[in-house]
Design a protein around this motif. Structure first.
Motif, PDB file in Angstrom:
ATOM      1  N   ARG B 156      32.770 -24.446 -23.311  1.00  0.00           N
ATOM      2  CA  ARG B 156      31.613 -23.769 -22.718  1.00  0.00           C
ATOM      3  C   ARG B 156      31.271 -22.546 -23.550  1.00  0.00           C
ATOM      4  NH1 ARG B 156      32.731 -23.316 -16.299  1.00  0.00           N
ATOM      5  NH2 ARG B 156      30.476 -23.059 -16.291  1.00  0.00           N
ATOM      6  N   PHE B 159      30.379 -16.820 -22.743  1.00  0.00           N
ATOM      7  CA  PHE B 159      30.032 -16.005 -21.575  1.00  0.00           C
ATOM      8  C   PHE B 159      29.742 -16.856 -20.329  1.00  0.00           C
ATOM      9  CE2 PHE B 159      28.290 -12.903 -24.915  1.00  0.00           C
ATOM     10  CZ  PHE B 159      29.551 -12.350 -25.094  1.00  0.00           C
ATOM     11  N   ASP B 160      29.979 -18.141 -20.428  1.00  0.00           N
ATOM     12  CA  ASP B 160      29.754 -19.014 -19.268  1.00  0.00           C
ATOM     13  C   ASP B 160      31.016 -19.116 -18.419  1.00  0.00           C
ATOM     14  OD1 ASP B 160      27.331 -19.967 -18.682  1.00  0.00           O
ATOM     15  OD2 ASP B 160      27.498 -21.855 -19.772  1.00  0.00           O
ATOM     16  N   GLY B 161      30.850 -19.413 -17.162  1.00  0.00           N
ATOM     17  CA  GLY B 161      32.000 -19.633 -16.273  1.00  0.00           C
ATOM     18  C   GLY B 161      32.808 -18.370 -16.056  1.00  0.00           C
ATOM     19  N   THR B 162      32.136 -17.251 -15.811  1.00  0.00           N
ATOM     20  CA  THR B 162      32.856 -15.974 -15.726  1.00  0.00           C
ATOM     21  C   THR B 162      33.700 -15.862 -14.459  1.00  0.00           C
ATOM     22  OG1 THR B 162      30.657 -15.153 -15.175  1.00  0.00           O
ATOM     23  CG2 THR B 162      31.608 -14.418 -17.246  1.00  0.00           C
ATOM     24  N   ILE B 163      33.278 -16.494 -13.370  1.00  0.00           N
ATOM     25  CA  ILE B 163      34.140 -16.470 -12.162  1.00  0.00           C
ATOM     26  C   ILE B 163      35.409 -17.268 -12.466  1.00  0.00           C
ATOM     27  CG2 ILE B 163      34.360 -17.206  -9.748  1.00  0.00           C
ATOM     28  CD1 ILE B 163      31.424 -16.653  -9.336  1.00  0.00           C
ATOM     29  N   THR B 164      35.245 -18.378 -13.168  1.00  0.00           N
ATOM     30  CA  THR B 164      36.406 -19.182 -13.563  1.00  0.00           C
ATOM     31  C   THR B 164      37.327 -18.363 -14.466  1.00  0.00           C
ATOM     32  OG1 THR B 164      35.079 -21.184 -13.491  1.00  0.00           O
ATOM     33  CG2 THR B 164      37.119 -21.293 -14.755  1.00  0.00           C
ATOM     34  N   ILE B 184      37.578 -25.103 -11.199  1.00  0.00           N
ATOM     35  CA  ILE B 184      36.368 -25.337 -10.385  1.00  0.00           C
ATOM     36  C   ILE B 184      35.278 -25.975 -11.251  1.00  0.00           C
ATOM     37  CG2 ILE B 184      36.827 -23.602  -8.633  1.00  0.00           C
ATOM     38  CD1 ILE B 184      35.007 -21.665 -10.118  1.00  0.00           C
ATOM     39  N   HIS B 238      24.458 -27.735 -18.052  1.00  0.00           N
ATOM     40  CA  HIS B 238      23.774 -27.999 -16.785  1.00  0.00           C
ATOM     41  C   HIS B 238      22.272 -27.972 -16.991  1.00  0.00           C
ATOM     42  CE1 HIS B 238      26.881 -27.528 -13.665  1.00  0.00           C
ATOM     43  NE2 HIS B 238      27.495 -26.766 -14.547  1.00  0.00           N
ATOM     44  N   LEU B 247      24.396 -14.921  -6.354  1.00  0.00           N
ATOM     45  CA  LEU B 247      25.706 -14.714  -6.968  1.00  0.00           C
ATOM     46  C   LEU B 247      26.724 -14.231  -5.944  1.00  0.00           C
ATOM     47  CD1 LEU B 247      27.745 -14.210  -9.287  1.00  0.00           C
ATOM     48  CD2 LEU B 247      26.637 -12.012  -9.646  1.00  0.00           C
ATOM     49  N   MET B 250      27.904 -17.038  -3.789  1.00  0.00           N
ATOM     50  CA  MET B 250      28.714 -17.954  -4.603  1.00  0.00           C
ATOM     51  C   MET B 250      30.121 -17.367  -4.819  1.00  0.00           C
ATOM     52  SD  MET B 250      26.801 -19.702  -7.722  1.00  0.00           S
ATOM     53  CE  MET B 250      26.855 -18.389  -8.901  1.00  0.00           C
ATOM     54  N   VAL B 254      33.742 -18.829  -3.250  1.00  0.00           N
ATOM     55  CA  VAL B 254      34.841 -19.244  -4.138  1.00  0.00           C
ATOM     56  C   VAL B 254      36.076 -18.368  -3.894  1.00  0.00           C
ATOM     57  CG1 VAL B 254      35.595 -19.397  -6.538  1.00  0.00           C
ATOM     58  CG2 VAL B 254      33.328 -20.199  -5.914  1.00  0.00           C
TER      59      VAL B 254
END
Lengths: 231, 415
Positions: B156, B159-164, B184, B238, B247, B250, B254
């Motif tokens: 990815r 800077f994508d999937g920052t919660i992950t 996730i 996506h 946000l 979300m 999570v």
């Protein structure tokens, strides 16, 4: 002799007779009050034990009620507080009964009016307490939502929501108590209308820069959006 | 959850070897491509298996279910070498219950159990990068290697999937001891037995029914001792995200689901001393990724607003030295803006303990985490502006070790 009899002994006899006649009523009133006090203490103790057994403090702590009580300056735990209230209600009821036992017409009328008024006080207290809890909850909800939306004056939004709800509950409580009901509703309407007007003025005049910024964002050049996929 | 008409149809189908589920909500633009990729994958890698595709829809109004039914698969015959022997059936049906991905998955699990499916996979309906190979990679470890759960592994954007990257992956790894890089991820493979296990859990009225489903599935599989592995799927791209997606909601769903699982599996995570790698299937290769636009100034402003307005809430869970540090950071200039890993880990653990101790309304507490998360993300972006993906991955690994090192705080304060 006759003069002394008429001026001193006669009234004293009369007084003693009245006191003597009043004594049984006074004694029974004191006895009722004593029974009430004992019953209040025992009931309070039983309810404290019961609440402790069912874990009422833990439950109210989880719902946030205990925290609200602490913030409101109440040092007792919810279980102790409710037990004390129950004990207090018993004392009030027995005081009323004991006063009635005195069989004094003036006291009777006053008590009757007070007893009829008591439910209003109780309902008003419930309204104020509920209003305070809801005001805190929704004030905080509004504050967090505003911050997460990026509204610069989030604190003001949260406080406005909280104060409006407190003011509303106070108005309802006073109306329940019958204190200047019409005046208070009109005062609330004027104050609320004034608040909305003040906010409009503040936004339009004092906050013209914010309004400009808002309109620019809404209709003008788009601010650079994030494309981060957080999940 | 299944209406009589659908039940009848499932009964007529009998049993199935493979079930692929696609949860959707207004994805008419992309779901056709996903259905075609799934069909091609099944045709190419599992031609002899009896397969069912289930689209579990959340009441789309843009014709998503019609797009599933209309997705033409006949033109794929020219690009496929194998010819199908087993049957392939498509089912597109709306689910019932709380609107959300979790409720959509629940229906998929129910159908999988009714069909006695041996291997299942779920894939997102807004994927633009899905290929037929994803189906092989998600199902083969279950069918051929007897794994129960296959987590995805993607490349990815940094800077994508920052919660992950900043919460879910390091926390799951530190707590449960398995290095599942995309807990996730959204696209999973799992056995029929695990689908039955999931369905038996009473979580469908909680946040699991919404965004929390992914972390719940992964954690449930790990904590209950199911065999887990990962499959490298390539890039995850996506459809353009919904600009209205909140946000805060979300993050709340999570994190709340993750913290709820702490309550359920205290006996498990409190005994896990360290983490271990998880087997990876698939051939890893470098992929070109689309650039991601970030408005750093706005993120820092959101953080500062949070410090100004929400410190009163944070002080119920955060130690005074962290609060003091956050205040200092909020007063510093943009060039000095930085939230170190150690502070971030302490914040997450303190919120977990605060949530456990129910210091205040849980939704309020966790939604107040949003400005801190935005601040941390801004710090991460700023710090890694010039870094390449490999360097960023190393930094995430370093963050994970800090989560593991400081896990004792969570164990000691969990009463």
């Amino acid at each position: 002799m006759n003069i002394i009899q008429r001026l001193l002994i006669g009234p004293l006899d009369d007084l003693f007779e009245r006191v003597f006649n009043f004594m049984p009523a006074l004694l029974s009133a004191m006895l009722i009050l004593l029974v009430g006090l004992v019953l209040a203490i025992v009931t309070k103790w039983i309810f404290q034990r019961l609440f402790r057994t069912i874990g009422l403090d833990g439950f109210l702590s989880r719902t946030g009620t205990a925290e609200l009580l602490k913030r409101g300056g109440v040092e007792d735990s919810p279980a102790v507080l409710i037990s004390k209230i129950i004990g207090g209600v018993i004392i009030v009821i027995f005081t009323g009964i004991s006063m009635r036992a005195l069989d004094l017409p003036v006291v009777g009328r006053l008590l009757e009016r007070l007893l009829f008024y008591l439910p209003n006080i109780f309902v008003a207290l419930v309204i104020v307490a509920l209003g305070y809890v809801l005001a805190n909850f929704f004030g905080r909800t509004a504050l967090i939502a505003s911050v997460n939306t990026g509204i610069r004056y989030s604190g003001l939004v949260g406080k406005t929501v909280k104060l409006t709800l407190i003011f509303l509950s106070a108005t309802m409580a006073l109306e329940q108590l019958g204190i200047g009901s019409g005046t208070i509703i009109i005062a609330f309407a004027i104050a609320f209308g004034g608040l909305v007007f003040a906010i409009s003025l503040a936004f339009g005049l004092g906050g013209k820069d914010i309004a400009r910024e808002y309109l620019r964002r809404k209709f003008g050049e788009e601010e650079k959006e994030d494309e981060i996929n957080h999940l | 959850m299944i209406d009589p008409g659908l039940g009848q149809r499932i009964a007529e189908m009998g049993e199935a070897d493979i079930l692929v589920g696609i949860p959707s909500y207004n994805n008419a633009r992309t779901i056709g491509h996903v259905v075609r990729a799934v069909y091609a994958g099944l045709q190419k890698y599992f031609p002899e298996k009896k397969a069912v595709l289930v689209n579990s829809d959340g009441g789309s109004t843009d014709g998503t279910m019609e797009a599933v039914q209309e997705a033409t698969i006949s033109d794929l015959e020219s690009v496929l070498l194998q010819h199908r022997i087993g049957s392939f059936t498509k089912v597109a049906t709306p689910y019932r219950g709380i609107p959300g991905k979790g409720s959509a998955f629940r229906m998929i699990f129910e159908i999988a159990v009714l069909l006695k499916a041996k291997a299942c996979a779920v894939v997102d309906s807004d994927l633009r990068s899905i290929t037929p190979e994803w189906i092989e990679l998600l199902l083969k470890p279950v069918i051929d290697h007897k794994y129960d759960y296959v987590a995805p592994l993607y490349h990815r954007h940094k800077f994508d999937g920052t919660i992950t990257n900043s919460v879910v992956y390091p926390l799951t790894r530190a707590l449960y001891g398995k290095r599942v890089r995309q807990p996730i991820g959204g696209d999973f493979g799992f056995s029929g037995e695990l689908a039955r296990f999931y369905l038996g859990k009473d979580v469908w009225e909680t946040d699991v029914a919404r965004f929390g489903i992914d972390i719940w599935m992964t954690t449930t599989a790990i904590a209950n001792g199911f065999n887990i592995c990962q499959s490298f799927l390539g890039a995850k791209i996506h459809d353009a995200k919904d600009p209205g997606a909140d946000l805060s909601a979300m993050l709340y769903q999570v994190v709340a689901s993750t913290f709820d699982l702490l309550e359920d599996y205290h006996d498990v995570w409190s005994r896990v001393p360290s983490s271990a790698p998880v087997r990876v299937f698939g051939f890893e290769y470098a992929v070109g990724l689309e650039p991601v636009s970030v408005n750093l100034d706005r993120m820092i402003e959101r953080f500062k607003l949070g410090v100004r307005e929400l410190s009163g809430i944070w002080e119920k869970v955060l130690p005074s030295d962290i609060l003091k540090f956050l205040k200092q950071v909020s007063e510093a200039g943009p060039s000095d803006f930085r939230i170190p890993d150690e502070i971030w880990v302490d914040i997450i653990y303190a919120f977990a303990v605060g949530c456990h101790n129910r210091v205040m309304n849980r939704e309020h507490l966790l939604k107040s985490l949003t400005p801190l998360y935005i601040g941390r993300t801004a710090s991460f972006v700023k710090e890694n502006w010039e870094s390449d993906a490999e360097d960023v991955e190393k930094k995430i690994e370093k963050l994970c070790t800090i989560y593991e090192d400081r896990k004792a705080f969570l164990i000691n304060n969990w009463r």
